[in-house]
Design a protein around this motif. Sequence first.
Motif, PDB file in Angstrom:
ATOM      1  N   ARG A 130       1.462   8.786  -1.877  1.00 29.84           N
ATOM      2  CA  ARG A 130       2.767   9.327  -1.482  1.00 29.84           C
ATOM      3  C   ARG A 130       3.898   8.565  -2.175  1.00 29.84           C
ATOM      4  O   ARG A 130       4.889   9.162  -2.609  1.00 29.84           O
ATOM      5  CB  ARG A 130       2.934   9.263   0.037  1.00 29.84           C
ATOM      6  CG  ARG A 130       1.990  10.177   0.794  1.00 29.84           C
ATOM      7  CD  ARG A 130       2.380  10.299   2.251  1.00 29.84           C
ATOM      8  NE  ARG A 130       1.343  11.028   2.984  1.00 29.84           N
ATOM      9  CZ  ARG A 130       0.599  10.500   3.940  1.00 29.84           C
ATOM     10  NH1 ARG A 130       0.773   9.254   4.303  1.00 29.84           N
ATOM     11  NH2 ARG A 130      -0.316  11.231   4.561  1.00 29.84           N
ATOM     12  N   ALA A 131       3.747   7.249  -2.259  1.00 27.26           N
ATOM     13  CA  ALA A 131       4.777   6.448  -2.922  1.00 27.26           C
ATOM     14  C   ALA A 131       4.822   6.759  -4.415  1.00 27.26           C
ATOM     15  O   ALA A 131       5.911   6.835  -5.010  1.00 27.26           O
ATOM     16  CB  ALA A 131       4.519   4.966  -2.684  1.00 27.26           C
ATOM     17  N   VAL A 132       3.661   6.955  -5.041  1.00 25.78           N
ATOM     18  CA  VAL A 132       3.629   7.307  -6.460  1.00 25.78           C
ATOM     19  C   VAL A 132       4.322   8.652  -6.680  1.00 25.78           C
ATOM     20  O   VAL A 132       5.099   8.814  -7.640  1.00 25.78           O
ATOM     21  CB  VAL A 132       2.182   7.345  -6.983  1.00 25.78           C
ATOM     22  CG1 VAL A 132       2.123   7.939  -8.397  1.00 25.78           C
ATOM     23  CG2 VAL A 132       1.572   5.944  -6.985  1.00 25.78           C
ATOM     24  N   ALA A 133       4.063   9.623  -5.805  1.00 24.78           N
ATOM     25  CA  ALA A 133       4.701  10.934  -5.932  1.00 24.78           C
ATOM     26  C   ALA A 133       6.222  10.815  -5.817  1.00 24.78           C
ATOM     27  O   ALA A 133       6.971  11.492  -6.539  1.00 24.78           O
ATOM     28  CB  ALA A 133       4.159  11.887  -4.873  1.00 24.78           C
ATOM     29  N   GLU A 134       6.689   9.920  -4.935  1.00 24.43           N
ATOM     30  CA  GLU A 134       8.123   9.729  -4.779  1.00 24.43           C
ATOM     31  C   GLU A 134       8.735   9.088  -6.027  1.00 24.43           C
ATOM     32  O   GLU A 134       9.805   9.508  -6.494  1.00 24.43           O
ATOM     33  CB  GLU A 134       8.404   8.856  -3.556  1.00 24.43           C
ATOM     34  CG  GLU A 134       9.846   8.430  -3.385  1.00 24.43           C
ATOM     35  CD  GLU A 134      10.814   9.575  -3.163  1.00 24.43           C
ATOM     36  OE1 GLU A 134      12.046   9.352  -3.278  1.00 24.43           O
ATOM     37  OE2 GLU A 134      10.362  10.711  -2.880  1.00 24.43           O
ATOM     38  N   VAL A 135       8.063   8.087  -6.590  1.00 25.36           N
ATOM     39  CA  VAL A 135       8.573   7.455  -7.809  1.00 25.36           C
ATOM     40  C   VAL A 135       8.579   8.457  -8.961  1.00 25.36           C
ATOM     41  O   VAL A 135       9.534   8.525  -9.747  1.00 25.36           O
ATOM     42  CB  VAL A 135       7.748   6.207  -8.168  1.00 25.36           C
ATOM     43  CG1 VAL A 135       8.133   5.679  -9.544  1.00 25.36           C
ATOM     44  CG2 VAL A 135       7.947   5.118  -7.115  1.00 25.36           C
TER      45      VAL A 135
ATOM     46  N   ASN B 122       0.802  -1.223   0.000  1.00 30.23           N
ATOM     47  CA  ASN B 122       0.000   0.000   0.000  1.00 30.23           C
ATOM     48  C   ASN B 122       0.838   1.278   0.000  1.00 30.23           C
ATOM     49  O   ASN B 122       0.393   2.333   0.435  1.00 30.23           O
ATOM     50  CB  ASN B 122      -0.969   0.032   1.184  1.00 30.23           C
ATOM     51  CG  ASN B 122      -2.151   0.953   0.930  1.00 30.23           C
ATOM     52  OD1 ASN B 122      -2.860   0.801  -0.056  1.00 30.23           O
ATOM     53  ND2 ASN B 122      -2.352   1.935   1.806  1.00 30.23           N
ATOM     54  N   GLY B 123       2.060   1.186  -0.482  1.00 31.11           N
ATOM     55  CA  GLY B 123       2.962   2.332  -0.488  1.00 31.11           C
ATOM     56  C   GLY B 123       4.031   2.251   0.579  1.00 31.11           C
ATOM     57  O   GLY B 123       4.919   3.104   0.633  1.00 31.11           O
ATOM     58  N   GLY B 124       3.975   1.235   1.409  1.00 32.73           N
ATOM     59  CA  GLY B 124       4.971   1.076   2.460  1.00 32.73           C
ATOM     60  C   GLY B 124       6.323   0.635   1.944  1.00 32.73           C
ATOM     61  O   GLY B 124       7.345   0.868   2.599  1.00 32.73           O
ATOM     62  N   ASN B 125       6.339   0.006   0.775  1.00 33.39           N
ATOM     63  CA  ASN B 125       7.596  -0.418   0.159  1.00 33.39           C
ATOM     64  C   ASN B 125       7.648   0.035  -1.294  1.00 33.39           C
ATOM     65  O   ASN B 125       6.651  -0.064  -2.021  1.00 33.39           O
ATOM     66  CB  ASN B 125       7.753  -1.940   0.207  1.00 33.39           C
ATOM     67  CG  ASN B 125       8.119  -2.432   1.590  1.00 33.39           C
ATOM     68  OD1 ASN B 125       9.136  -2.040   2.160  1.00 33.39           O
ATOM     69  ND2 ASN B 125       7.282  -3.292   2.162  1.00 33.39           N
TER      70      ASN B 125
ATOM     71  N   ARG C 256      15.806   3.013   2.440  1.00 36.35           N
ATOM     72  CA  ARG C 256      15.653   4.381   2.933  1.00 36.35           C
ATOM     73  C   ARG C 256      14.185   4.793   2.954  1.00 36.35           C
ATOM     74  O   ARG C 256      13.728   5.447   3.894  1.00 36.35           O
ATOM     75  CB  ARG C 256      16.465   5.346   2.072  1.00 36.35           C
ATOM     76  CG  ARG C 256      17.967   5.270   2.324  1.00 36.35           C
ATOM     77  CD  ARG C 256      18.709   6.298   1.512  1.00 36.35           C
ATOM     78  NE  ARG C 256      18.549   6.064   0.081  1.00 36.35           N
ATOM     79  CZ  ARG C 256      19.027   6.867  -0.860  1.00 36.35           C
ATOM     80  NH1 ARG C 256      19.677   7.967  -0.527  1.00 36.35           N
ATOM     81  NH2 ARG C 256      18.854   6.579  -2.138  1.00 36.35           N
ATOM     82  N   TRP C 257      13.448   4.417   1.919  1.00 34.36           N
ATOM     83  CA  TRP C 257      12.008   4.729   1.892  1.00 34.36           C
ATOM     84  C   TRP C 257      11.300   4.022   3.043  1.00 34.36           C
ATOM     85  O   TRP C 257      10.487   4.619   3.745  1.00 34.36           O
ATOM     86  CB  TRP C 257      11.405   4.313   0.552  1.00 34.36           C
ATOM     87  CG  TRP C 257       9.908   4.470   0.510  1.00 34.36           C
ATOM     88  CD1 TRP C 257       8.972   3.497   0.638  1.00 34.36           C
ATOM     89  CD2 TRP C 257       9.185   5.702   0.344  1.00 34.36           C
ATOM     90  NE1 TRP C 257       7.700   4.025   0.561  1.00 34.36           N
ATOM     91  CE2 TRP C 257       7.817   5.381   0.378  1.00 34.36           C
ATOM     92  CE3 TRP C 257       9.578   7.034   0.158  1.00 34.36           C
ATOM     93  CZ2 TRP C 257       6.822   6.352   0.233  1.00 34.36           C
ATOM     94  CZ3 TRP C 257       8.586   8.003   0.023  1.00 34.36           C
ATOM     95  CH2 TRP C 257       7.240   7.663   0.059  1.00 34.36           C
ATOM     96  N   ARG C 258      11.620   2.750   3.255  1.00 33.07           N
ATOM     97  CA  ARG C 258      10.948   1.989   4.305  1.00 33.07           C
ATOM     98  C   ARG C 258      11.271   2.536   5.695  1.00 33.07           C
ATOM     99  O   ARG C 258      10.387   2.621   6.565  1.00 33.07           O
ATOM    100  CB  ARG C 258      11.336   0.513   4.208  1.00 33.07           C
ATOM    101  CG  ARG C 258      10.721  -0.365   5.290  1.00 33.07           C
ATOM    102  CD  ARG C 258       9.186  -0.251   5.308  1.00 33.07           C
ATOM    103  NE  ARG C 258       8.635  -0.899   6.474  1.00 33.07           N
ATOM    104  CZ  ARG C 258       8.239  -2.168   6.499  1.00 33.07           C
ATOM    105  NH1 ARG C 258       8.341  -2.920   5.414  1.00 33.07           N
ATOM    106  NH2 ARG C 258       7.754  -2.680   7.608  1.00 33.07           N
ATOM    107  N   ILE C 259      12.511   2.912   5.935  1.00 30.79           N
ATOM    108  CA  ILE C 259      12.870   3.489   7.233  1.00 30.79           C
ATOM    109  C   ILE C 259      12.081   4.771   7.482  1.00 30.79           C
ATOM    110  O   ILE C 259      11.584   5.016   8.588  1.00 30.79           O
ATOM    111  CB  ILE C 259      14.393   3.753   7.296  1.00 30.79           C
ATOM    112  CG1 ILE C 259      15.145   2.421   7.380  1.00 30.79           C
ATOM    113  CG2 ILE C 259      14.746   4.649   8.484  1.00 30.79           C
ATOM    114  CD1 ILE C 259      16.642   2.557   7.188  1.00 30.79           C
ATOM    115  N   ASP C 260      11.939   5.588   6.447  1.00 28.98           N
ATOM    116  CA  ASP C 260      11.169   6.827   6.572  1.00 28.98           C
ATOM    117  C   ASP C 260       9.706   6.533   6.881  1.00 28.98           C
ATOM    118  O   ASP C 260       9.093   7.203   7.732  1.00 28.98           O
ATOM    119  CB  ASP C 260      11.291   7.636   5.280  1.00 28.98           C
ATOM    120  CG  ASP C 260      10.601   8.984   5.375  1.00 28.98           C
ATOM    121  OD1 ASP C 260      10.935   9.758   6.293  1.00 28.98           O
ATOM    122  OD2 ASP C 260       9.726   9.273   4.540  1.00 28.98           O
TER     123      ASP C 260
END
Length: 288
Positions: free
Chosen positions: A196-201, A94-97, A107-111
């Motif tokens: 949020r994950a889509v925005a990061e990619v 769901n965007g967690g990874n 780094r994404w997962r730690i954040d």
Amino acid sequence: MLFSRPRRQTLVATDLDRTMIYSRNAIAAGTDVPTVCVEHLDGDPLSFMTTAAALRMQSLTEPAAVIPTTTRTIKQFERIKLPGAPWRYAITSNGGNILVDGVPDLRWRIDIDTKVRTNGATLSEVTAELRSRIDDSWVTKFREADDLFCYLVVRPKLVPEGFLADWDGWCRAHGWSASQQGRKIYAMPQAVCKSRAVAEVRRRLTESGELVEGATTLAAGDGALDAEMLRAADSAIRPRHGELEQLNWTSPNLTITQASGILAGEEIINWLIQESPAPAGIQPITGR
């Protein structure tokens, strides 16, 4: 550093289950079209696309940077053999990874883990509360997913009246939310979000030059956990089935398919190709 990957004008973020791929139960009664299996579990066929949709999915990767975006765990996602793979990026949990060339971005997962701890209850606190509210008369499975969130597999007709609303109320007061998709009831940290994950990619692809500045973002999904991703896209599509259909959810940028079941998946891919600047020679699937 020299840039070797093709520059795309479109990013496509698409949910998988009941959007692109379908179990036998989700295909829709009375639908008789050629299909191809795209997922096996313990050797048994599990998920399908129409043959036409599978071929067109391959074509979609020509004009667009396709980002599979799913609530599935990493392990569950890896079972799927989606046409067009391998993927530069994929979003799971769901965007967690975020997976980069199949490898989780630590780094994404730690954040994400930091945001979850800061903004609400822990997974242990949520699971303890949830267990106190359920019993075996209507719950068949209780699962924790990638140490991020949890979900129930239920007998939908036996779920106690008012359970989901009450549980969602508790979750929201503790930085989480609850939603139901078919036989699954999810409890999800509000910090874990597909959009949020889509925005990061998108940021990474633009920064690397793989995506042009000002590229269009398209999104597809069927569940409440997809709603923010759909709303955030330039244009979005959902099928005429699923949780968002039951909620009659809409948005100014949203298209809704005419078909439901597995034929909606075919219609979604047609729409994504039509909305993407495509090389000459790619045509939408015509009527049957």
